[in-house]
Design a protein around this motif. Structure first.
Motif, PDB file in Angstrom:
ATOM      1  N   ASN A 166       2.816  -4.417  -5.289  1.00  0.00           N
ATOM      2  CA  ASN A 166       3.017  -5.810  -5.694  1.00  0.00           C
ATOM      3  C   ASN A 166       2.260  -6.116  -6.981  1.00  0.00           C
ATOM      4  O   ASN A 166       2.763  -6.821  -7.873  1.00  0.00           O
ATOM      5  N   ARG A 191       1.466  -1.174  -0.345  1.00  0.00           N
ATOM      6  CA  ARG A 191       2.276  -2.373  -0.583  1.00  0.00           C
ATOM      7  C   ARG A 191       1.538  -3.349  -1.499  1.00  0.00           C
ATOM      8  O   ARG A 191       2.137  -3.941  -2.403  1.00  0.00           O
ATOM      9  N   ASN A 230       3.958  -7.084 -10.834  1.00  0.00           N
ATOM     10  CA  ASN A 230       3.641  -8.349 -11.494  1.00  0.00           C
ATOM     11  C   ASN A 230       2.721  -8.179 -12.704  1.00  0.00           C
ATOM     12  O   ASN A 230       2.101  -9.138 -13.162  1.00  0.00           O
TER      13      ASN A 230
END
Length: 306
Positions: free
Chosen positions: A178, A174, A182
């Motif tokens: 992320n 996770r 980004n």
């Protein structure tokens, strides 16, 4: 002349996402016939020049940051890889972090905290010599370290069970997902060393006064847990090699090959980003033309006032 990409099939080093990993199935030495050490060093020198060009474009493009992770058993050559490969980068845009045992302040935060502080900004490259993966590797072999993190509900070794590690792998996936979402590209390298070659390098460090400082009795104690570490790496790599952030398992018995392979993989991943220099608008081009006319029309430097 053959290039590094002609000689090194980078896809061969990828731990396929969703597949179990057994490091016994992966070579620790170079088994090709087309390449030798002098040729590899020439190719690596050319690679460093290309890395410098790529870095300039990464900075100007300003969309991505790049996180390079190096994990390995002791003496596998992480420091040497950083020295010989990354010297092609401009040091102003590269930060290298070597993570040791967490201190009291770091233990008072979640285990990602100190690694998040060391993430690259857009246009930058960060190299993590050991990384957040230490929290499923060293701690897997020494689960008592987990108790130092004071995690709510984890107050005994019995609770550091398979479900705990499964959840931690999920947290890492996770976390990296992320980062990718980004704009941080994650490159993960495991330098795969054989116990025979580690032994040779340890003896070299003991026998060579110049290298004595590199050896510690703690290294010997960890070597005694070799099989435990291999199991930890098998599970960590298998559980966290994803499409967006795959693990590359690089043969490390020959340092010259490992360095060239890592450089080639970095090139491949950068090429896939399709980095570009900013497009100059018509208005900007007009301003550049005006600036050029001013500079060309100058006759010598300005006269000094008496």
């Amino acid at each position: 002349m053959l290039t590094d990409k002609d000689l090194i099939r980078t896809k061969d080093f990828i731990a396929k996402p969703g597949k179990a990993v057994d490091l016994r199935d992966w070579a620790t030495d170079y088994r090709g016939r087309e390449l030798n050490k002098p040729e590899a060093e020439q190719l690596l020198a050319a690679s460093r020049l290309k890395l410098a060009e790529i870095q300039d474009k990464l900075y100007a493009d300003n969309r991505y940051g790049v996180l390079i992770i190096l994990q390995a058993m002791d003496a596998a050559g992480k420091d040497g890889a950083i020295k010989h490969i990354m010297s092609g980068f401009n040091p102003l845009g590269v930060k290298v972090y070597s993570f040791k045992t967490p201190n009291a302040t770091e233990l008072d935060h979640d285990y990602f905290w100190r690694h998040e502080l060391a993430l690259p900004a857009r246009g930058e490259i960060a190299i993590h010599n050991r990384s957040h993966y230490e929290n499923v590797l060293v701690t897997r072999v020494h689960p008592e370290y987990i108790l130092n993190e004071h995690i709510p509900g984890i107050d005994s070794l019995k609770k550091v069970d398979r479900a705990f590690w499964k959840d931690r792998f999920r947290q890492i996936r996770r976390f990296e997902k992320n980062l990718l979402a980004n704009g941080t590209i994650v490159l993960k390298f495991f330098l795969h060393l054989s116990p025979k070659e580690q032994k040779r390098r340890f003896l070299e460090r003991i026998d060579d006064p110049v290298k004595n400082w590199k050896f510690s009795l703690a290294d010997l104690r960890e070597r005694a847990r070799w099989d435990d570490y291999q199991t930890a790496y098998n599970e960590a790599i298998g559980a966290t090699s994803t499409e967006g952030a795959p693990w590359y398992i690089v043969p490390a018995d020959e340092k010259w090959f490992a360095r060239l392979a890592i450089a080639t993989i970095i090139h491949d991943r950068f090429d896939a980003l399709r980095l570009r220099f900013p497009v100059v608008s018509a208005e900007q081009k007009s301003e550049l033309a005006k600036a050029k006319r001013v500079l060309v029309s100058e006759k010598g430097g300005k006269k000094r006032k008496k």
